[in-house]
Scaffold this active site. Structure first.
Site, PDB file in Angstrom:
ATOM      1  N   LYS A 116      77.933 -14.346  20.145  1.00 48.00           N
ATOM      2  CA  LYS A 116      77.254 -13.620  21.210  1.00 48.00           C
ATOM      3  C   LYS A 116      78.077 -12.395  21.603  1.00 48.00           C
ATOM      4  O   LYS A 116      79.276 -12.330  21.345  1.00 48.00           O
ATOM      5  CB  LYS A 116      77.051 -14.532  22.430  1.00 48.00           C
ATOM      6  CG  LYS A 116      76.046 -15.652  22.181  1.00 48.00           C
ATOM      7  CD  LYS A 116      75.795 -16.436  23.458  1.00 48.00           C
ATOM      8  CE  LYS A 116      74.757 -17.535  23.233  1.00 48.00           C
ATOM      9  NZ  LYS A 116      74.523 -18.310  24.473  1.00 48.00           N
ATOM     10  N   HIS A 119      80.301  -9.824  26.739  1.00 47.35           N
ATOM     11  CA  HIS A 119      79.541  -9.135  27.777  1.00 47.35           C
ATOM     12  C   HIS A 119      80.358  -8.956  29.061  1.00 47.35           C
ATOM     13  O   HIS A 119      81.554  -9.230  29.116  1.00 47.35           O
ATOM     14  CB  HIS A 119      78.230  -9.881  28.060  1.00 47.35           C
ATOM     15  CG  HIS A 119      78.426 -11.320  28.452  1.00 47.35           C
ATOM     16  ND1 HIS A 119      79.083 -11.701  29.602  1.00 47.35           N
ATOM     17  CD2 HIS A 119      78.048 -12.475  27.843  1.00 47.35           C
ATOM     18  CE1 HIS A 119      79.091 -13.016  29.695  1.00 47.35           C
ATOM     19  NE2 HIS A 119      78.484 -13.508  28.634  1.00 47.35           N
ATOM     20  N   HIS A 122      82.437 -11.817  30.418  1.00 46.59           N
ATOM     21  CA  HIS A 122      83.701 -12.017  29.723  1.00 46.59           C
ATOM     22  C   HIS A 122      84.719 -10.956  30.145  1.00 46.59           C
ATOM     23  O   HIS A 122      85.917 -11.225  30.209  1.00 46.59           O
ATOM     24  CB  HIS A 122      83.489 -11.960  28.204  1.00 46.59           C
ATOM     25  CG  HIS A 122      82.601 -13.054  27.688  1.00 46.59           C
ATOM     26  ND1 HIS A 122      81.503 -12.802  26.915  1.00 46.59           N
ATOM     27  CD2 HIS A 122      82.647 -14.395  27.865  1.00 46.59           C
ATOM     28  CE1 HIS A 122      80.907 -13.953  26.613  1.00 46.59           C
ATOM     29  NE2 HIS A 122      81.576 -14.929  27.176  1.00 46.59           N
TER      30      HIS A 122
END
Length: 567
Positions: A116, A119, A122
């Protein structure tokens, strides 16, 4: 640096019930002496207390009196100006603290999934966790920085299937692992959304992976290695390093069986009609094992907790994860307590709010590397545009370096802008991301910190004489009110670090540094060094400015920033 004053804070003075995070030194408007306010123990004999302080600490305290009533009663100590200035500047130190018993603090932060995007959540986890690791280290903790990478779960059945469906080679993935694996996952998930056979295949792939039935996992190991290499490049730009990289997949069937066995032995595991195994946490049934025998993230977190305590014997295990995971960590702590793990109470969830709208200006999907690239490009544009202005002091962002041929400067400025824009927010606050706000160059922002550090560095570096490290403060040569205000800011630094660590709030340190910059810039404007005729005064001013710069540098490093020397 303020030991002469903090020793006054005895139980007799403030009482056991008060927990003073910091002493706040300040100069009231129009006053000539600094003051400090402390709560008064309601059981103390006020007259005896005041007489005792006035009689025993004449060297430090000019006047002492009480103010307010009841719980708001405060002891006001008006300090001797000259003695205060000498104590602060002569005793100044930013050495790491030493504790009698060094606490072991484990901090898990960042922890992205390899399939993933890295983003905004994070990003917040990474920079908040890095701040906590830095400040706890300074305060004398033995800190272990852990990145727990997600590479397990049903989604990785989709990922492996996507790699096969798209016919990606290891070389294809090695070139750009984060984005290629993400595309493979999205492709497989999209295809499976209308194809039950593919959904079943993805679940079977992961179940076989977890049960150890899938033999071709060499490629999986390579994917993880490529991902870590790519992530390290991003972390380098943020000034972040980790002591350990752990993976969900390292907690295999044996570790999970041990957890399930302990839960059964404690009578905690309940098998439901559909075959799922759950544990009761308050009114909720928390799944531990799925009906097909595969495990969940929480199961692996329990196994990881047990493993980490065996490895590190931590005093605190801190998880820096957004607020949406509150129920998860409440369940982890509750189940650990029900299992009788003696370190269950040492679990700390440092939660934070969400960032909305963080994307590139083109609105592309968020990968952190894209965000940092965008910040660097926009900051370079601003720096080039400002570089033609005539006065650096009139325009604080004008550059002294060739930004085209010194990309490190604009990269550092861009990263500083993004990091400070986030850390100046209260940790639990949700906020809307704006490029204009993130990259602002006026007011309280990351560029102010870098500019002030460069300004102070240049002032000291370009002075006609140097200030020896052992130069003693001479208060009579620093009579300006601005000097006393700046020294109060310097004196407050130790307490600010303690308060920021206790509350786990970076914004406390960020706002302090903004105030320090304001005080330092007022001093620079008022207390000229180059044109001052008195050499003694020049040296004293350099001592003050260099001390302020050292505090600013250290505070920026605690935040995870790289202080620039030129911009």
């Amino acid at each position: 640096m303020t030991a002469s004053y903090t020793k006054l804070a005895s139980n007799k003075l403030i009482g056991n019930k008060f927990n003073i995070a910091r002493w706040s030194f300040h100069v009231p408007k129009g006053a000539l002496q600094p003051e400090v306010h402390l709560p008064v123990n309601s059981g103390a004999d006020e007259k005896v207390l005041l007489d005792s302080i006035a009689g025993n600490y004449k060297e430090h305290i000019k006047d002492v009196y009480s103010q307010g009533e009841g719980k708001r009663k405060r002891l006001v100590m008006r300090l001797c100006r000259n003695q205060f200035m000498e104590n602060v500047l002569n005793d100044f130190s930013i050495q790491r603290r030493i504790q009698e018993e060094t606490p072991k603090t484990l901090i898990e932060f960042s922890s992205p999934n390899i399939a993933k995007p890295f983003h905004a959540g994070h990003l917040r986890s990474a920079i908040i966790g890095n701040f906590l690791a830095n400040i706890y280290h300074h305060l004398g903790h033995d800190v272990v920085k852990l990145n727990y990478l997600g590479d397990w779960g049903t989604q990785f059945g989709f990922l492996k299937m996507g790699v096969e469906l798209k016919g990606l080679s290891r070389e294809d993935i090695r070139k750009n692992p984060i984005k290629m694996l993400y595309k493979a996952y999205v492709y497989a998930y999209t295809q499976a959304s209308t194809n039950e056979e593919l959904q079943s295949r993805a679940r079977t792939i992961f179940s076989d992976m977890e049960q150890g039935k899938l033999k071709d996992l060499d490629g999986w190991t390579d994917y993880r290695s490529y991902t870590v290499d790519e992530l390290r490049k991003v972390y380098d730009r943020l000034g972040i390093t980790f002591d350990q990289y752990h993976w969900e997949s390292q907690y295999g069937i044996g570790d999970i069986a041990h957890v399930v066995s302990r839960l059964q032995e404690n009578g905690l595991l309940i098998t439901q009609d559909d075959g799922r195994k759950v544990v009761k946490v308050g009114p909720r049934n928390i799944p531990i094992v799925k009906s097909d025998g595969s495990t969940l993230y929480l199961t692996r977190d329990i196994a990881a907790l047990i493993d980490r305590h065996q490895r590190f014997t931590f005093d605190k295990a801190i998880y820096v994860v957004d607020n949406a995971q509150s129920d998860h960590f409440a369940a982890l702590a509750s189940i650990a307590q029900q299992m009788g793990l003696p370190y269950a109470s040492d679990i700390v969830h440092v939660k934070f709010g969400r960032v909305h709208g963080m994307s590139t200006r083109k609105g592309n999907a968020v990968f952190l590397s894209d965000i940092l690239d965008e910040a660097e490009a926009l900051m370079r544009h601003k720096q080039v545009k400002k570089s033609n202005l005539h006065s650096l002091l009139e325009d604080r962002t004008a550059t002294k370096v060739d930004v085209i041929n010194n990309p490190e400067v604009t990269s550092t400025l861009g990263t500083t802008a993004v990091v400070v824009n986030d850390l100046k927010q209260r940790r639990m606050r949700d906020y809307d991301f704006s490029w204009d706000k993130a990259l602002q160059t006026d007011g309280d922002c990351g560029i102010k910190l870098q500019y002030t550090h460069c300004r102070l560095w240049s002032l000291v570096k370009n002075a006609d004489e140097c200030c020896p490290d052992n130069e003693q403060c001479q208060p009579k040569l620093l009579p300006e009110p601005e000097a006393l205000h700046l020294i109060c800011e310097i004196a407050n630094y130790d307490g600010i670090l303690t308060e920021a660590a206790d509350k786990q709030e970076a914004c406390i340190l960020v706002n302090y540094l903004f105030g320090l910059c304001n005080a330092a810039n007022r001093c620079v404007q008022t207390m000229n060094v180059k044109n001052e005729l008195s050499k003694e005064k020049r040296i004293q001013r350099l001592k003050l400015f260099n001390t302020a710069r050292s505090v600013l540098q250290h505070g920026m490093q605690i935040l995870g920033l790289k202080p620039l020397l030129e911009m």
